[in-house]
Scaffold this motif. Sequence first.
Motif, PDB file in Angstrom:
ATOM      1  N   ASN A 205      55.378  46.802  31.646  1.00 31.26           N
ATOM      2  CA  ASN A 205      54.174  45.811  31.788  1.00 31.26           C
ATOM      3  C   ASN A 205      54.199  44.276  32.083  1.00 31.26           C
ATOM      4  N   ARG A 208      53.193  43.217  35.585  1.00 29.58           N
ATOM      5  CA  ARG A 208      52.044  44.015  36.043  1.00 29.58           C
ATOM      6  C   ARG A 208      51.046  43.107  35.724  1.00 29.58           C
ATOM      7  N   ARG A 211      47.582  45.839  32.595  1.00 32.84           N
ATOM      8  CA  ARG A 211      48.382  46.545  31.661  1.00 32.84           C
ATOM      9  C   ARG A 211      48.114  48.140  31.563  1.00 32.84           C
ATOM     10  N   ARG A 228      44.049  53.880  32.150  1.00 33.60           N
ATOM     11  CA  ARG A 228      45.172  52.808  31.884  1.00 33.60           C
ATOM     12  C   ARG A 228      45.623  52.822  30.591  1.00 33.60           C
TER      13      ARG A 228
END
Length: 268
Positions: A205, A208, A211, A228
């Motif tokens: 992550n 990203r 998350r 997610r």
Amino acid sequence: MPEGDTVLQTARRLDTALSGRVLTAFDLRVPRFATADLTGSLVLEVTARGKHLLTRFEGGLTLHSHLRMEGAWRVYGPGERPRGGPAHQIRAVLGNSERTAVGYRLPVVELLRTEDEERAVGHLGPDLLGADWDPDTALRNLLADPGRRIADALLDQRNLAGIGNVYMCELCFMARATPWLPVGELAPPVPALLVSTAKQLLEANRDRPMRTTTGATAALARNRSRERLFVYGRAGRPCMRCGTLIRVAERDDLPTYWCPGCQSGPTG
């Protein structure tokens, strides 16, 4: 509570905006350092250590800041009006001819000698996203107090640095243990898997914008749902593994999410 990946992304934004440039504005709005002025100084780098931010200047000085629950750094362009909160919440301003970084609601703002940084961050355990990462040391730290709750052991930055409340809840779900279970009651190899999966999640992550834990944990969770997160923020919704409704409770003023169907152990 910001996670280590969030703090690293903040450090990157600040580094891009400030490093290699001379300060044209410097203002620390905390009583102890209100008279400090580094205008004209070159910013060398901004780096993260666990959840701590270190902004290093030429001349051997470092600005140490920490976000904790409410803090944030925002970066603005020339002529752009700061909008991260009212002016009275601003704790630090670092600016150059191209960018201005404004720190809002920062609970920790201190100027120290770079050689004294260990005074601020030396207590931290191995950094999950740092060059000092050592899984063996992290595992020993995690298990040093067998009677301690898993949640407390994972969130203690002296054990391993970078885990916040989101990852704590997700890791406990993957381990099939409630956050209140004593860490010493986890059977091998679960403690080692907690450490390695924590590293895997933060690494996955770190780049990203949003998350996720459900797409990077095939070793411990086979569910390929588009959700997610497995449990965090999903109170009252069905568990993706067993269908039981996810529950939430306050633990030390933090929301703690778990699945009563999948996770074994005490619930308070």
